[in-house]
Design an enzyme around this catalytic site. Sequence first.
Site, short mmCIF file in Angstrom:
data_model
loop_
_atom_site.label_atom_id
_atom_site.label_comp_id
_atom_site.label_asym_id
_atom_site.label_seq_id
_atom_site.Cartn_x
_atom_site.Cartn_y
_atom_site.Cartn_z
N GLY A 1 0.58 -51.00 32.19
CA GLY A 1 0.20 -50.06 33.24
C GLY A 1 -1.27 -50.02 33.55
O GLY A 1 -1.94 -51.04 33.68
N GLY B 1 6.49 -49.29 31.30
CA GLY B 1 7.56 -48.44 30.77
C GLY B 1 8.15 -49.00 29.49
O GLY B 1 8.37 -48.28 28.51
N LYS C 1 -0.33 -37.38 32.11
CA LYS C 1 0.45 -36.27 31.58
C LYS C 1 0.79 -36.37 30.10
O LYS C 1 1.12 -37.44 29.60
CB LYS C 1 1.77 -36.19 32.34
CG LYS C 1 1.62 -35.77 33.76
CD LYS C 1 2.98 -35.73 34.38
CE LYS C 1 2.95 -35.24 35.80
NZ LYS C 1 4.30 -35.34 36.37
N ARG D 1 2.64 -62.41 37.71
CA ARG D 1 3.96 -62.34 37.06
C ARG D 1 4.67 -63.69 37.05
O ARG D 1 5.41 -63.98 36.12
CB ARG D 1 4.83 -61.28 37.73
CG ARG D 1 4.34 -59.89 37.40
CD ARG D 1 5.36 -58.85 37.76
NE ARG D 1 4.99 -57.59 37.16
CZ ARG D 1 5.10 -56.40 37.74
NH1 ARG D 1 5.60 -56.32 38.96
NH2 ARG D 1 4.74 -55.31 37.11
P1 AMP Z 1 -0.48 -42.82 33.32
O1 AMP Z 1 0.38 -43.54 34.29
O2 AMP Z 1 0.15 -41.64 32.68
O3 AMP Z 1 -1.17 -43.74 32.34
O4 AMP Z 1 -1.62 -42.14 34.19
C1 AMP Z 1 -2.55 -42.89 34.89
C2 AMP Z 1 -3.16 -42.00 35.92
O5 AMP Z 1 -3.77 -40.89 35.29
C3 AMP Z 1 -4.23 -42.69 36.72
O6 AMP Z 1 -3.81 -42.77 38.05
C4 AMP Z 1 -5.43 -41.77 36.58
O7 AMP Z 1 -6.12 -41.55 37.78
C5 AMP Z 1 -4.81 -40.48 36.11
N1 AMP Z 1 -5.78 -39.64 35.39
C6 AMP Z 1 -6.50 -39.98 34.32
N2 AMP Z 1 -7.35 -38.98 33.98
C7 AMP Z 1 -7.15 -37.98 34.85
C8 AMP Z 1 -7.72 -36.69 35.02
N3 AMP Z 1 -8.68 -36.24 34.22
N4 AMP Z 1 -7.26 -35.93 36.04
C9 AMP Z 1 -6.31 -36.39 36.86
N5 AMP Z 1 -5.72 -37.61 36.74
C10 AMP Z 1 -6.13 -38.39 35.75
#
Ligand code: AMP
Length: 403
Positions: free
Chosen positions: A360, A383, A201, A40
Amino acid sequence: MAKKSIRDIDVTGKRCLVRVDFNVPLDDKGDSMVITDDTRIKETLPTLKYLLEKGAKVILCSHLGRPKGQRDPKQSLKPVAARLGELLGLTVGFAEDSIGEEAQAKAQALGNGDVLLLENVRFYAGEEKNDPELAKQFAALAEIYVNDAFGSAHRAHSSTAGVAAFLPAVSGLLMEKELAYMHDELQAPERPFVVILGGAKVSDKIKVIDRLLDKADTILIGGGMAYTFKLALGESIGKSLSEPDQVDTAKAALAKAKEKGVKFLLPVDNYIVEELNFKDKTVGPGRYTTPGEGIPDGWEGVDIGPESVKNFSAEVAAAKTVVWNGPMGVFEIKDCAKGTFAIAETIAENSSCKSIIGGGDSVKAVKKAGVADKVTFISTGGGASLELLEGKELPGVAALLEK
Ligand code: AMP
């Protein structure tokens, strides 16, 4: 986005308050805090070098961690002053406070080409409340405000937005580049425009999906969020991560894709396991499902399978613009990372495509896959980049002067 940058104004001999993102990871060594990753800091160097070459007087401010309005020596920016000095090859001054007499005296004493770093702005409770009084005190230190902290631009805080009410406000070069890729490039992207979304999610990304359904030719969904779509299609998902309260939203997105003629691909096969221990980074024995096979009870999907990789890769290989946000599986665990890395590699292989990696975990995945230098742009803001993709106006950007 037609915002003025430091290139559009005269900075020579001017005191410039530059909001940067020096929120670096620190390791507590007992008697000192050690910076474990200076990425950073390095990312601000083009802006800082530009200002120094022009003979500006540079006053840097940033947050670090979440001190919540309290002074905390373990979240001091002091180690950053030393590291930045090494990178710039000059002495970077440090003010023990981000406002007040000492900061003011040190700011006033700066010569052209000098650099001063102020203490953590979040030592003041007013910072995260966008307190105008605090913003005014930041502004009193300088003649120009420069925002180069894209990663904090979605927050309306005193040092990211409020201060711009009191000074001419322009973007730094990092902010300018982020807006060019994460916003301008995507207004009229070269087609086919393929969007890959993954991560945990649906609820976190549904606004992005909805917005991109108006723009993209193809949307590829992987990661945990795919299983909520599978639920919406009536498929069995075992104990995979899902959000039953988002099933209607997922159905609406599928219907919109059909209506708009957007190709909307879900994984057709998955890597499944009976046990996953995220803390120890281990999984029980796993196997791939066959295309069309649902996920049996007691098993969870943790990655996309080889057929899905093939389908997704074919879309990526034909794309002229790709935006990727979110891993295809639990990529932190080696056995569940193959799909994510395969997608990272396919993106890197398509050299005639503009590839934009949106913040991210996808950034971590691209770096872990060793292909970071083969993609067009990697965003520094998780974000903030998601909110831009949603079409939101970021307070830290809105506050800047129009060109
Ligand atoms: P995000 O911050 O929404 O991009 O989510 C990233 C996180 O989603 C990471 O820590 C991954 O381990 C998790 N992730 C991705 N695929 C899966 C899955 N099939 N089941 C559970 N967690 C997941």
